[in-house]
Motif scaffolding. Structure first.
Motif, PDB file in Angstrom:
ATOM      1  N   ILE A 169       0.836  -1.205   0.000  1.00 28.33           N
ATOM      2  CA  ILE A 169       0.000   0.000   0.000  1.00 28.33           C
ATOM      3  C   ILE A 169       0.867   1.250   0.000  1.00 28.33           C
ATOM      4  O   ILE A 169       0.646   2.199  -0.756  1.00 28.33           O
ATOM      5  CB  ILE A 169      -0.952  -0.007   1.206  1.00 28.33           C
ATOM      6  N   GLY A 172       2.585   1.874  -3.264  1.00 24.84           N
ATOM      7  CA  GLY A 172       1.693   2.254  -4.368  1.00 24.84           C
ATOM      8  C   GLY A 172       1.776   1.330  -5.561  1.00 24.84           C
ATOM      9  O   GLY A 172       1.404   1.708  -6.675  1.00 24.84           O
ATOM     10  N   ASP A 173       2.251   0.111  -5.336  1.00 27.28           N
ATOM     11  CA  ASP A 173       2.389  -0.871  -6.409  1.00 27.28           C
ATOM     12  C   ASP A 173       1.089  -1.657  -6.531  1.00 27.28           C
ATOM     13  O   ASP A 173       0.765  -2.489  -5.671  1.00 27.28           O
ATOM     14  CB  ASP A 173       3.547  -1.819  -6.101  1.00 27.28           C
ATOM     15  N   ARG A 174       0.331  -1.427  -7.612  1.00 26.97           N
ATOM     16  CA  ARG A 174      -0.991  -2.044  -7.739  1.00 26.97           C
ATOM     17  C   ARG A 174      -0.912  -3.561  -7.911  1.00 26.97           C
ATOM     18  O   ARG A 174      -1.712  -4.302  -7.339  1.00 26.97           O
ATOM     19  CB  ARG A 174      -1.729  -1.432  -8.933  1.00 26.97           C
ATOM     20  N   ASP A 175       0.038  -4.024  -8.689  1.00 28.61           N
ATOM     21  CA  ASP A 175       0.185  -5.467  -8.878  1.00 28.61           C
ATOM     22  C   ASP A 175       0.560  -6.143  -7.564  1.00 28.61           C
ATOM     23  O   ASP A 175       0.029  -7.205  -7.228  1.00 28.61           O
ATOM     24  CB  ASP A 175       1.250  -5.766  -9.943  1.00 28.61           C
ATOM     25  N   LEU A 177      -0.064  -4.984  -4.607  1.00 28.70           N
ATOM     26  CA  LEU A 177      -1.214  -4.860  -3.713  1.00 28.70           C
ATOM     27  C   LEU A 177      -2.197  -5.995  -3.949  1.00 28.70           C
ATOM     28  O   LEU A 177      -2.687  -6.619  -3.000  1.00 28.70           O
ATOM     29  CB  LEU A 177      -1.894  -3.503  -3.925  1.00 28.70           C
ATOM     30  N   ARG A 178      -2.495  -6.266  -5.213  1.00 32.75           N
ATOM     31  CA  ARG A 178      -3.419  -7.354  -5.533  1.00 32.75           C
ATOM     32  C   ARG A 178      -2.891  -8.691  -5.023  1.00 32.75           C
ATOM     33  O   ARG A 178      -3.645  -9.490  -4.447  1.00 32.75           O
ATOM     34  CB  ARG A 178      -3.658  -7.421  -7.043  1.00 32.75           C
TER      35      ARG A 178
END
Length: 330
Positions: A169, A172-175, A177-178
């Motif tokens: 979080i 800020g890494d979306r992959d 995070l998922r």
């Protein structure tokens, strides 16, 4: 499997092929209205899987389903003369058929029928969670490591995954995070699966979900009831009021896990004290621990998460260390 044939010459009107797909996560027979219309209007309905879960329901509805695995050429011939052929796809789809149809279309030598992909049933939101539960069941039963795990043995992984989620979080890494959300979810499902085996007080993932659903509904009377809340502060008041009734606590400190990181613990205590309207200053004792406590209370009052703030400062300090190590002459 039986091949299919047609007495209508291929030079006639090309017709239509409908590839009907369904989801194994939706009960058989619960098909969309366009799917039922296509099935009833079709000249032929084909399915290569004689054990397809939809077949009994289709036949009960008066649909004549032929068990056949036709080639692309045979399907094109069957559609000649303006006929419609519906192919009820297997769970993995019909790659051989669709690849063959694409090959014929790309060759440009065959007058191709109209091709349509028609989803007959759609997954509801959260449907893939059913897959996770099934996979976890099998792993628990068949994996030599997973089958021996206990709640206590897995506890450390829950902590690790929670920290990795926080890091994703903050980065800020979306992959990432998922992925980390999935790892946290795995911990929930794993513990619930272990809990099913308790000899006296078993519970399942459904019980876990039912409990949190009931809790959310009860603590959101402004959403599911007649109460009103126009601001986040009013929502929090509803939450704390209903939580106090549920827990019947005699102290604002009850329910605060003392094993959490120290700054987070200090901020949680300060939040409970402030929300309850109590005036409890920190102990006036010398020592760096009490200084940190005072800073944590101040941060909470200012709406700052002291744990996150210190972590951000530590990251900046790490970067400074890396810079110093890479500097010439270091």
């Amino acid at each position: 499997m039986n091949a299919i044939s047609s007495d209508t010459p291929a030079e006639a009107a090309p017709g239509r092929v409908v590839l009907l797909t369904t989801s194994h996560r939706v009960a058989p027979g619960l098909l969309s209205w366009p799917a039922w219309q296509a099935l009833h209007a079709a000249d032929r309905v084909l399915c290569a899987d004689g054990a397809h879960p939809q077949l009994p329901h289709l036949r009960e509805a008066g649909i004549a389903v032929e068990e056949a695995a036709p080639t692309a050429e045979e399907v094109v011939d069957a559609c000649a003369g303006g006929r419609t052929v519906v192919v009820v796809a297997r769970g993995e789809g019909e790659p051989a058929l669709t690849d063959g149809l694409a090959r014929l279309a790309g060759g440009g030598r065959v007058r191709m029928p109209e091709l349509e992909l028609l989803p007959a049933s759609y997954d509801l939101p959260g449907a893939r969670l059913l897959d996770l539960v099934q996979v976890m069941d099998r792993i628990r039963a068949e994996c030599p490591w997973s089958s021996l795990q206990t709640h206590k043995g897995l506890a450390k992984y829950g902590i690790e995954e929670a920290y990795e989620l926080v890091e994703a979080i903050e980065e800020g890494d979306r992959d990432e995070l998922r992925e980390e959300l999935g790892d946290v979810l795995l911990q929930v499902v794993f513990h619930a699966r272990i809990a099913e085996e308790h000899p006296e007080q078993p519970f399942s993932v459904d019980d876990v979900a039912a409990g949190i659903v009931d809790k959310l509904i009860h603590r959101h009377p402004h959403v599911f009831g007649d109460a009103t809340a126009a601001t986040p502060e009013e929502v929090k008041e509803h939450w704390l009021r209903t939580k106090a009734v549920e827990k019947r606590r005699t102290s604002v400190t009850e329910g605060i896990p003392l094993g959490q990181p120290a700054l987070a613990l200090a901020a949680k205590l300060a939040s409970r004290v402030r929300t309850a309207g109590l005036d409890v200053p920190p102990p006036r004792t010398d020592g760096i621990g009490y200084e940190l406590l005072t800073l944590a209370i101040r941060a909470e009052e200012e709406g700052i998460d002291p744990e996150a703030a210190l972590r951000a400062a530590a990251r900046a300090y790490r970067d400074a260390v890396l810079a110093a190590e890479s500097a010439p002459g270091s």
